[in-house]
Write an enzyme that holds these catalytic residues in place. Sequence first.
Site, mmCIF file in Angstrom:
data_model
loop_
_atom_site.group_PDB
_atom_site.id
_atom_site.type_symbol
_atom_site.label_atom_id
_atom_site.label_comp_id
_atom_site.label_asym_id
_atom_site.label_seq_id
_atom_site.Cartn_x
_atom_site.Cartn_y
_atom_site.Cartn_z
ATOM 1 N N LYS A 10 40.085 38.049 53.146
ATOM 2 C CA LYS A 10 38.987 39.084 52.548
ATOM 3 C C LYS A 10 37.970 39.253 53.691
ATOM 4 C CE LYS A 10 39.858 37.651 47.754
ATOM 5 N NZ LYS A 10 39.150 37.629 46.432
ATOM 6 N N TYR A 50 44.537 45.661 42.872
ATOM 7 C CA TYR A 50 43.824 44.805 41.735
ATOM 8 C C TYR A 50 43.766 45.366 40.252
ATOM 9 C CZ TYR A 50 41.894 41.474 44.940
ATOM 10 O OH TYR A 50 41.649 40.498 45.905
ATOM 11 N N ASN A 113 35.159 34.677 48.158
ATOM 12 C CA ASN A 113 36.056 33.307 48.011
ATOM 13 C C ASN A 113 37.146 33.506 49.075
ATOM 14 O OD1 ASN A 113 37.814 35.323 46.809
ATOM 15 N ND2 ASN A 113 37.904 34.136 44.961
ATOM 16 N N HIS A 116 42.818 36.057 49.209
ATOM 17 C CA HIS A 116 43.587 36.204 48.082
ATOM 18 C C HIS A 116 45.092 35.615 48.263
ATOM 19 C CE1 HIS A 116 45.977 38.662 44.955
ATOM 20 N NE2 HIS A 116 46.596 38.586 45.889
ATOM 21 N N GLU A 127 52.262 43.363 45.260
ATOM 22 C CA GLU A 127 51.562 43.624 46.441
ATOM 23 C C GLU A 127 52.089 43.908 47.629
ATOM 24 O OE1 GLU A 127 48.770 40.142 43.829
ATOM 25 O OE2 GLU A 127 49.639 39.584 45.995
#
Length: 139
Positions: A10, A50, A113, A116, A127
């Site tokens: 990310k 998402y 975080n 993914h 995805e």
Amino acid sequence: MAERTLILIKPDGINRNLIGTILARFEGEGLKILALKMFKFTKGGAENFYAMHREKPFFEELTSWMSSQPIVAAILESENAISKVRDIVGATNPAEARQGTIRALYGTSVGQNVVHASDSQEAYEKEVRIVFPEGIEHF
Ligand code: IDP
Ligand code: MG
């Protein structure tokens, strides 16, 4: 049986120079990197990726953040790759992630975080079509 999963590094992982560290961790844990790309999501692409979170209060922030700059995607392969990679990544909230996991080591908040990882075979298949629309038949 060998299984595949998809990870994204990310924007916070990119900004903190963690691309090499994160890929080395997966390789060190026995995951084979089958495909790798740096790319930038369109806003719509991030929303599609998402889509299961469309009704959540954090959807707008998440999809704006994920489409704000180039990120890195990798397809990883090993026995039980989906659960294995989720274990290495750790819980969504870095404060709750098991010690030594990527999110415990490098994550700073739920929104930041670092990585993914696909959470199921169905999620992986969706995805990979979004991130590698050119197809992966040549692997
Ligand atoms: P996961 O990434 O561990 O699978 P999900 O529940 O699928 O977690 O949520 C997707 C992403 O949305 C998370 O990785 C996190 O960055 C973000 N997110 C989840 N819950 C929150 C929240 O309560 N506030 C802000 N961002 C969140
Ligand atoms: Mg998820």
